[in-house]
Structure formats: structure tokens, C-alpha cells
Write a protein that holds these residues in place. Structure first.
Motif, PDB file in Angstrom:
ATOM      1  N   ASP A 297      37.530  40.550  56.889  1.00 26.46           N
ATOM      2  CA  ASP A 297      38.122  41.758  57.475  1.00 26.46           C
ATOM      3  C   ASP A 297      39.539  41.560  58.003  1.00 26.46           C
ATOM      4  N   ASP A 298      40.271  40.620  57.425  1.00 22.84           N
ATOM      5  CA  ASP A 298      41.660  40.401  57.794  1.00 22.84           C
ATOM      6  C   ASP A 298      42.458  40.283  56.501  1.00 22.84           C
ATOM      7  N   VAL A 299      43.758  40.133  56.600  1.00 21.61           N
ATOM      8  CA  VAL A 299      44.561  39.988  55.389  1.00 21.61           C
ATOM      9  C   VAL A 299      44.542  38.538  54.909  1.00 21.61           C
ATOM     10  N   ALA A 300      44.744  38.371  53.614  1.00 24.84           N
ATOM     11  CA  ALA A 300      44.754  37.047  52.996  1.00 24.84           C
ATOM     12  C   ALA A 300      46.149  36.754  52.447  1.00 24.84           C
ATOM     13  N   ASP A 301      46.465  35.474  52.359  1.00 23.12           N
ATOM     14  CA  ASP A 301      47.753  35.057  51.797  1.00 23.12           C
ATOM     15  C   ASP A 301      47.787  35.242  50.284  1.00 23.12           C
ATOM     16  N   ALA A 302      46.617  35.176  49.671  1.00 24.21           N
ATOM     17  CA  ALA A 302      46.505  35.333  48.220  1.00 24.21           C
ATOM     18  C   ALA A 302      45.124  35.865  47.892  1.00 24.21           C
ATOM     19  N   VAL A 303      45.039  36.515  46.740  1.00 17.77           N
ATOM     20  CA  VAL A 303      43.753  36.985  46.233  1.00 17.77           C
ATOM     21  C   VAL A 303      43.511  36.316  44.893  1.00 17.77           C
ATOM     22  N   LEU A 304      42.333  35.761  44.747  1.00 17.84           N
ATOM     23  CA  LEU A 304      41.866  35.181  43.491  1.00 17.84           C
ATOM     24  C   LEU A 304      40.892  36.188  42.902  1.00 17.84           C
ATOM     25  N   LEU A 305      41.306  36.863  41.824  1.00 19.45           N
ATOM     26  CA  LEU A 305      40.501  37.941  41.248  1.00 19.45           C
ATOM     27  C   LEU A 305      39.969  37.512  39.885  1.00 19.45           C
ATOM     28  N   TRP A 306      38.668  37.236  39.816  1.00 21.01           N
ATOM     29  CA  TRP A 306      38.000  36.948  38.546  1.00 21.01           C
ATOM     30  C   TRP A 306      37.668  38.285  37.911  1.00 21.01           C
ATOM     31  N   HIS A 307      38.115  38.517  36.678  1.00 20.92           N
ATOM     32  CA  HIS A 307      37.849  39.818  36.049  1.00 20.92           C
ATOM     33  C   HIS A 307      37.577  39.638  34.562  1.00 20.92           C
ATOM     34  N   ARG A 308      36.500  40.280  34.132  1.00 19.99           N
ATOM     35  CA  ARG A 308      36.091  40.245  32.730  1.00 19.99           C
ATOM     36  C   ARG A 308      36.185  41.657  32.162  1.00 19.99           C
ATOM     37  N   ASP A 309      36.255  41.758  30.849  1.00 16.19           N
ATOM     38  CA  ASP A 309      36.418  43.053  30.196  1.00 16.19           C
ATOM     39  C   ASP A 309      35.358  44.061  30.622  1.00 16.19           C
ATOM     40  N   ASP A 310      34.136  43.614  30.867  1.00 18.05           N
ATOM     41  CA  ASP A 310      33.059  44.546  31.228  1.00 18.05           C
ATOM     42  C   ASP A 310      32.890  44.730  32.745  1.00 18.05           C
ATOM     43  N   ASP A 311      33.867  44.270  33.531  1.00 18.32           N
ATOM     44  CA  ASP A 311      33.798  44.412  34.990  1.00 18.32           C
ATOM     45  C   ASP A 311      34.297  45.753  35.499  1.00 18.32           C
ATOM     46  N   GLY A 312      34.696  46.634  34.606  1.00 20.10           N
ATOM     47  CA  GLY A 312      35.232  47.914  35.041  1.00 20.10           C
ATOM     48  C   GLY A 312      36.731  47.956  34.853  1.00 20.10           C
ATOM     49  N   ASP A 313      37.337  48.975  35.433  1.00 26.75           N
ATOM     50  CA  ASP A 313      38.763  49.210  35.244  1.00 26.75           C
ATOM     51  C   ASP A 313      39.609  48.160  35.961  1.00 26.75           C
ATOM     52  N   LEU A 314      40.458  47.481  35.197  1.00 32.11           N
ATOM     53  CA  LEU A 314      41.285  46.417  35.768  1.00 32.11           C
ATOM     54  C   LEU A 314      42.310  46.974  36.747  1.00 32.11           C
ATOM     55  N   THR A 315      42.900  48.110  36.434  1.00 34.52           N
ATOM     56  CA  THR A 315      43.882  48.701  37.350  1.00 34.52           C
ATOM     57  C   THR A 315      43.238  48.970  38.710  1.00 34.52           C
ATOM     58  N   ASP A 316      42.051  49.547  38.715  1.00 34.41           N
ATOM     59  CA  ASP A 316      41.344  49.809  39.974  1.00 34.41           C
ATOM     60  C   ASP A 316      41.083  48.517  40.737  1.00 34.41           C
ATOM     61  N   ALA A 317      40.683  47.470  40.027  1.00 34.62           N
ATOM     62  CA  ALA A 317      40.417  46.174  40.676  1.00 34.62           C
ATOM     63  C   ALA A 317      41.688  45.606  41.306  1.00 34.62           C
ATOM     64  N   LEU A 318      42.827  45.756  40.625  1.00 33.78           N
ATOM     65  CA  LEU A 318      44.092  45.253  41.168  1.00 33.78           C
ATOM     66  C   LEU A 318      44.523  46.053  42.391  1.00 33.78           C
ATOM     67  N   VAL A 319      44.380  47.360  42.327  1.00 30.50           N
ATOM     68  CA  VAL A 319      44.721  48.196  43.485  1.00 30.50           C
ATOM     69  C   VAL A 319      43.827  47.832  44.668  1.00 30.50           C
ATOM     70  N   ASP A 320      42.540  47.633  44.418  1.00 29.52           N
ATOM     71  CA  ASP A 320      41.628  47.216  45.485  1.00 29.52           C
ATOM     72  C   ASP A 320      42.031  45.860  46.060  1.00 29.52           C
ATOM     73  N   ALA A 321      42.470  44.933  45.210  1.00 31.40           N
ATOM     74  CA  ALA A 321      42.869  43.604  45.671  1.00 31.40           C
ATOM     75  C   ALA A 321      44.099  43.679  46.576  1.00 31.40           C
ATOM     76  N   LEU A 322      44.972  44.621  46.321  1.00 35.41           N
ATOM     77  CA  LEU A 322      46.174  44.781  47.152  1.00 35.41           C
ATOM     78  C   LEU A 322      45.827  45.134  48.594  1.00 35.41           C
ATOM     79  N   GLU A 323      44.690  45.786  48.784  1.00 36.22           N
ATOM     80  CA  GLU A 323      44.242  46.193  50.117  1.00 36.22           C
ATOM     81  C   GLU A 323      44.099  44.983  51.038  1.00 36.22           C
TER      82      GLU A 323
END
Length: 146
Positions: free
Chosen positions: A56-82
């Protein structure tokens, strides 16, 4: 390998990601297929455990594992920015070409652009995974060295 070579440079693939001691790295998209050696290598460098989506705090970096069947990549990236601190980076990890879940480079570029990110580099980081460094527009303009 010579006796004077730094073994961490060869044995720890995470050294190529540029993490530093004390950084908080939030991991999203963890599953059974993620590369455990890479995960442990990041923790070794930072000296901290990876945190998950419940952090529940901010991170210095996000490690985002994403596969083709994980859903929309743009949405995942926008969520990671949060979760990302100002000036932080997202390392997008996707299966390499020919592996289940592979995402085309053009799809990554399109999703990054739509999410307001700049793709700055891509590397083969583990046996089955490629890493793409994504930065906010302001981070991409900053010098890489501190």
C-alpha cells in the motif's frame, strides 16, 4: 571466467536490470511460470523482498510478468503506474518468441505508448523471459546514471 571477474555479473541475471540496494520492487503478474532465479536475484541486489499487489505504498520499480492470455497489456501497464514512485521504472517481462504466451514487440510498443510510457530497451533476461524497460516520459528524459 577469470579469477578477477565479478561473479555476480555472470551468475545473477538481475544485475542487468539496474536495481540498487534498498529499492522497493513491486511484482505483478506472478504465476507458476515466473523465473525464480531472477526473482531471487532482484531480492539479493535490493536487500528487500519483492512486494505484491497488496503493498500500500509506492515502489521504486514494478516488475510486471505478462503473458498474451493475461488480458489487455495496456490496462496492466496503466494499473502498474498506480504503484510507481515518480521517476520509477516498469520492467515488463514477457515470454520469449516461441514460448506460450509470447507477445509481439509491436504490441508491447503500442501498449506502452497508449499507457504514456517510453520503451527504452529490451533484453533476454532468463531462459523463457524477455524484459522490456518502460519509463514514464519524464523518467525517459533523465540521465541513466545518478
Amino acid at each position: 571466467m577469470s579469477a578477477t571477474a565479478d561473479p555476480a555479473d555472470k551468475s545473477n541475471p538481475a544485475t542487468r536490470l539496474g536495481f540498487e540496494e534498498g529499492q522497493i520492487v513491486q511484482e505483478l503478474g506472478y504465476d507458476d511460470d515466473t523465473d525464480q532465479d531472477l526473482r531471487e536475484g532482484i531480492e539479493e541486489i535490493t536487500g528487500t523482498d519483492l512486494v505484491d499487489e497488496d503493498y500500500d505504498d509506492v515502489a521504486d520499480a514494478v516488475l510486471l510478468w505478462h503473458r498474451d492470455d493475461d488480458g489487455d497489456l495496456t490496462d496492466a501497464l496503466v494499473d502498474a503506474l498506480e504503484y510507481l514512485a515518480e521517476g520509477g521504472l516498469i520492467w515488463l517481462l514477457t515470454p520469449k518468441t516461441g514460448r506460450d504466451g509470447h507477445i509481439e514487440a509491436s504490441d508491447i510498443a503500442d501498449a506502452a505508448k497508449t499507457a504514456g510510457l517510453s520503451q527504452t530497451s529490451s533484453i533476454a533476461i532468463a531462459k523463457d523471459w524477455a524484459a522490456t524497460r518502460l519509463a514514464t516520459k519524464s523518467t525517459a528524459k533523465q540521465p541513466k546514471q545518478r
